[in-house]
Design a protein around this motif. Structure first.
Motif, PDB file in Angstrom:
ATOM      1  N   PRO A 163       0.819  -1.220   0.000  1.00 50.09           N
ATOM      2  CA  PRO A 163       0.000   0.000   0.000  1.00 50.09           C
ATOM      3  C   PRO A 163       0.844   1.258   0.000  1.00 50.09           C
ATOM      4  CG  PRO A 163       0.122  -0.882   2.212  1.00 50.09           C
ATOM      5  CD  PRO A 163       0.837  -1.878   1.331  1.00 50.09           C
ATOM      6  N   LEU A 164       0.288   2.317  -0.544  1.00 48.74           N
ATOM      7  CA  LEU A 164       0.894   3.630  -0.414  1.00 48.74           C
ATOM      8  C   LEU A 164       0.675   4.125   1.014  1.00 48.74           C
ATOM      9  CD1 LEU A 164      -0.503   5.272  -3.686  1.00 48.74           C
ATOM     10  CD2 LEU A 164       1.819   4.421  -3.330  1.00 48.74           C
ATOM     11  N   SER A 165       1.582   4.945   1.490  1.00 46.94           N
ATOM     12  CA  SER A 165       1.347   5.580   2.786  1.00 46.94           C
ATOM     13  C   SER A 165       0.247   6.621   2.610  1.00 46.94           C
ATOM     14  CB  SER A 165       2.624   6.254   3.293  1.00 46.94           C
ATOM     15  OG  SER A 165       2.953   7.365   2.474  1.00 46.94           O
ATOM     16  N   LEU A 166      -0.287   7.075   3.709  1.00 47.10           N
ATOM     17  CA  LEU A 166      -1.323   8.107   3.645  1.00 47.10           C
ATOM     18  C   LEU A 166      -0.795   9.360   2.945  1.00 47.10           C
ATOM     19  CD1 LEU A 166      -4.208   8.838   4.475  1.00 47.10           C
ATOM     20  CD2 LEU A 166      -3.293   9.703   6.631  1.00 47.10           C
ATOM     21  N   ALA A 167       0.442   9.752   3.273  1.00 42.11           N
ATOM     22  CA  ALA A 167       1.044  10.931   2.653  1.00 42.11           C
ATOM     23  C   ALA A 167       1.225  10.731   1.151  1.00 42.11           C
ATOM     24  CB  ALA A 167       2.380  11.242   3.311  1.00 42.11           C
TER      25      ALA A 167
ATOM     26  N   LEU B 143      -6.596   6.459  -6.201  1.00 42.88           N
ATOM     27  CA  LEU B 143      -5.231   6.909  -6.461  1.00 42.88           C
ATOM     28  C   LEU B 143      -4.189   5.810  -6.299  1.00 42.88           C
ATOM     29  CD1 LEU B 143      -5.411  10.346  -4.605  1.00 42.88           C
ATOM     30  CD2 LEU B 143      -5.743   9.897  -7.032  1.00 42.88           C
ATOM     31  N   GLY B 144      -4.661   4.556  -6.120  1.00 48.85           N
ATOM     32  CA  GLY B 144      -3.728   3.456  -5.960  1.00 48.85           C
ATOM     33  C   GLY B 144      -4.051   2.610  -4.744  1.00 48.85           C
ATOM     34  N   PRO B 145      -3.167   1.650  -4.417  1.00 47.65           N
ATOM     35  CA  PRO B 145      -3.406   0.779  -3.266  1.00 47.65           C
ATOM     36  C   PRO B 145      -3.192   1.509  -1.949  1.00 47.65           C
ATOM     37  CG  PRO B 145      -1.255   0.296  -4.226  1.00 47.65           C
ATOM     38  CD  PRO B 145      -1.921   1.290  -5.140  1.00 47.65           C
ATOM     39  N   ILE B 146      -4.034   1.221  -0.982  1.00 43.82           N
ATOM     40  CA  ILE B 146      -3.968   1.899   0.314  1.00 43.82           C
ATOM     41  C   ILE B 146      -4.610   1.000   1.361  1.00 43.82           C
ATOM     42  CG2 ILE B 146      -6.156   3.100  -0.098  1.00 43.82           C
ATOM     43  CD1 ILE B 146      -5.023   5.488   1.481  1.00 43.82           C
ATOM     44  N   ARG B 147      -4.184   1.126   2.597  1.00 43.65           N
ATOM     45  CA  ARG B 147      -4.828   0.394   3.684  1.00 43.65           C
ATOM     46  C   ARG B 147      -6.268   0.858   3.819  1.00 43.65           C
ATOM     47  NH1 ARG B 147      -3.300   2.353   8.000  1.00 43.65           N
ATOM     48  NH2 ARG B 147      -3.831   0.679   9.443  1.00 43.65           N
ATOM     49  N   LEU B 148      -7.160  -0.077   4.148  1.00 36.95           N
ATOM     50  CA  LEU B 148      -8.571   0.251   4.266  1.00 36.95           C
ATOM     51  C   LEU B 148      -8.800   1.357   5.292  1.00 36.95           C
ATOM     52  CD1 LEU B 148     -11.535  -0.267   3.589  1.00 36.95           C
ATOM     53  CD2 LEU B 148     -11.516  -2.153   5.244  1.00 36.95           C
ATOM     54  N   GLY B 149      -8.132   1.266   6.430  1.00 36.25           N
ATOM     55  CA  GLY B 149      -8.293   2.294   7.454  1.00 36.25           C
ATOM     56  C   GLY B 149      -7.899   3.670   6.948  1.00 36.25           C
ATOM     57  N   ASP B 150      -6.814   3.738   6.176  1.00 34.73           N
ATOM     58  CA  ASP B 150      -6.367   5.022   5.651  1.00 34.73           C
ATOM     59  C   ASP B 150      -7.324   5.553   4.589  1.00 34.73           C
ATOM     60  OD1 ASP B 150      -4.170   5.309   7.260  1.00 34.73           O
ATOM     61  OD2 ASP B 150      -2.750   4.450   5.830  1.00 34.73           O
TER      62      ASP B 150
ATOM     63  N   VAL C 120      -5.396  -4.284   2.333  1.00 38.35           N
ATOM     64  CA  VAL C 120      -5.059  -3.354   1.258  1.00 38.35           C
ATOM     65  C   VAL C 120      -6.161  -3.366   0.201  1.00 38.35           C
ATOM     66  CG1 VAL C 120      -3.334  -2.702  -0.476  1.00 38.35           C
ATOM     67  CG2 VAL C 120      -2.613  -3.780   1.673  1.00 38.35           C
ATOM     68  N   VAL C 121      -6.615  -2.184  -0.148  1.00 37.44           N
ATOM     69  CA  VAL C 121      -7.655  -2.052  -1.168  1.00 37.44           C
ATOM     70  C   VAL C 121      -7.150  -1.135  -2.268  1.00 37.44           C
ATOM     71  CG1 VAL C 121      -9.528  -2.435   0.480  1.00 37.44           C
ATOM     72  CG2 VAL C 121      -8.734  -0.099   0.033  1.00 37.44           C
ATOM     73  N   LEU C 122      -7.811  -1.197  -3.400  1.00 35.03           N
ATOM     74  CA  LEU C 122      -7.468  -0.321  -4.515  1.00 35.03           C
ATOM     75  C   LEU C 122      -8.401   0.882  -4.491  1.00 35.03           C
ATOM     76  CD1 LEU C 122      -6.966  -2.983  -7.340  1.00 35.03           C
ATOM     77  CD2 LEU C 122      -5.220  -1.877  -5.929  1.00 35.03           C
ATOM     78  N   GLY C 123      -7.835   2.034  -4.186  1.00 36.29           N
ATOM     79  CA  GLY C 123      -8.602   3.272  -4.175  1.00 36.29           C
ATOM     80  C   GLY C 123      -8.433   4.015  -5.482  1.00 36.29           C
TER      81      GLY C 123
ATOM     82  N   HIS D 172      -1.231  13.756  -4.370  1.00 39.16           N
ATOM     83  CA  HIS D 172      -1.374  13.791  -5.823  1.00 39.16           C
ATOM     84  C   HIS D 172      -1.025  15.179  -6.355  1.00 39.16           C
ATOM     85  CE1 HIS D 172      -5.462  14.479  -4.021  1.00 39.16           C
ATOM     86  NE2 HIS D 172      -5.296  15.600  -4.675  1.00 39.16           N
ATOM     87  N   ASP D 173      -0.814  15.261  -7.677  1.00 38.94           N
ATOM     88  CA  ASP D 173      -0.338  16.521  -8.248  1.00 38.94           C
ATOM     89  C   ASP D 173      -1.494  17.398  -8.715  1.00 38.94           C
ATOM     90  OD1 ASP D 173      -1.200  15.470 -10.690  1.00 38.94           O
ATOM     91  OD2 ASP D 173       0.795  14.745 -11.229  1.00 38.94           O
ATOM     92  N   SER D 174      -1.147  18.595  -9.177  1.00 38.98           N
ATOM     93  CA  SER D 174      -2.155  19.562  -9.588  1.00 38.98           C
ATOM     94  C   SER D 174      -2.924  19.115 -10.826  1.00 38.98           C
ATOM     95  CB  SER D 174      -1.497  20.920  -9.853  1.00 38.98           C
ATOM     96  OG  SER D 174      -0.495  20.799 -10.840  1.00 38.98           O
ATOM     97  N   ASP D 175      -2.300  18.289 -11.685  1.00 41.39           N
ATOM     98  CA  ASP D 175      -3.005  17.786 -12.863  1.00 41.39           C
ATOM     99  C   ASP D 175      -4.203  16.940 -12.442  1.00 41.39           C
ATOM    100  OD1 ASP D 175      -1.297  19.030 -14.592  1.00 41.39           O
ATOM    101  OD2 ASP D 175      -0.017  17.277 -14.901  1.00 41.39           O
ATOM    102  N   PHE D 176      -4.029  16.107 -11.407  1.00 42.23           N
ATOM    103  CA  PHE D 176      -5.140  15.294 -10.922  1.00 42.23           C
ATOM    104  C   PHE D 176      -6.219  16.197 -10.329  1.00 42.23           C
ATOM    105  CE2 PHE D 176      -7.478  13.044  -7.652  1.00 42.23           C
ATOM    106  CZ  PHE D 176      -7.914  11.919  -8.344  1.00 42.23           C
TER     107      PHE D 176
END
Length: 243
Positions: free
Chosen positions: A71-75, A133-140, A128-131, A80-84
């Motif tokens: 997973p990606l960290s919360l940070a 913006l990418g993979p992330i912990r469910l809690g996050d 880990v789930v797919l959000g 994400h960037d300004s384009d997103f």
């Protein structure tokens, strides 16, 4: 201490219920203010409500990640960037313009379906789930959705100031959810700088931490204080806003 998945989910549900209750008597015209500018520069009040639905929709679209996915960290996830940001803004505006159902019905539908999917994802906050913006912990992931929900609700509250009675009992903000978000935001600052701080004004601190309130030391010292009376509040001008 970061909140648990149960606490985050409970706060999310309660904040949404409070917001929906507040919006109900205003109807889809939002009390005649739907097309008026909101407190968020460049956004109408209608677009702001639709953005809340789009944010909730992130929980609806989340799905379990393949086994072994890191997973990606919360940070990392929120950085994400300004384009997103520009892409998201355009998508929400198009969605608001083309919505065929009432805006409150849309909001309710997104919440109902998202809640069902959240239950299906289980109660392991470290899974880990797919959000979006990418993979992330469910809690996050739930943490990011609660933060957005509370922040956008504060935006709606600020939009209504001077136009509606916002005295005690008539605010769209669920105070315990606001407090939880404020503490979570302070945990981010504390973990980065090793500070020992506590929140004394959850609304002001959340507005400062999310860029809704221009940074100034007077506002900062009214919002947070050191846990040690001998200490002081650090200058956070270089780290705010967090989101």
């Amino acid at each position: 201490m970061p909140a648990t998945l149960e606490q985050l989910t409970g706060a999310f549900t309660e904040q949404f219920a409070r917001l929906r209750e507040w919006l109900e008597p205003l109807g889809d015209t939002l009390g005649g203010a739907a097309q008026l500018p909101s407190s968020r520069t460049g956004w109408s009040n209608r677009e702001l409500v639709v953005e809340i639905g789009a944010s909730v929709q992130s929980l609806l679209n989340a799905e379990p990640a393949p086994a072994g996915t890191t997973p990606l960290s919360l940070a990392e996830y929120t950085g994400h960037d300004s384009d997103f940001d520009a892409e998201l803004t355009q998508r929400v505006r198009e969605q608001a313009a083309g919505l065929t159902q009432g805006v409150l019905e849309y909001l309710e539908e997104m919440h109902t379906r998202a809640t069902a999917n959240l239950l299906a994802l289980g109660d392991d906050e470290d899974s880990v789930v797919l959000g979006a913006l990418g993979p992330i912990r469910l809690g996050d992931l739930v943490r990011t959705r609660l933060l957005d929900l509370v922040t956008y609700t504060l935006d709606l509250e600020a939009s209504a100031a001077g136009r509606m009675d916002l005295s005690a009992g008539n605010t769209p903000v669920h105070v315990p959810a606001l407090r939880l978000v404020a503490d979570e935001l302070l945990d981010i600052v504390a973990s980065r700088g090793g500070y020992h701080l506590e929140v004394v004004d959850a609304r002001m601190w959340t507005r400062l931490a999310t860029g809704r309130e221009p940074y100034n030391t007077l506002a900062l010292t009214s919002a947070i204080q050191p846990t040690d009376t001998a200490g002081g509040v650090p200058d956070l001008g270089r780290v705010l806003p967090l989101i």
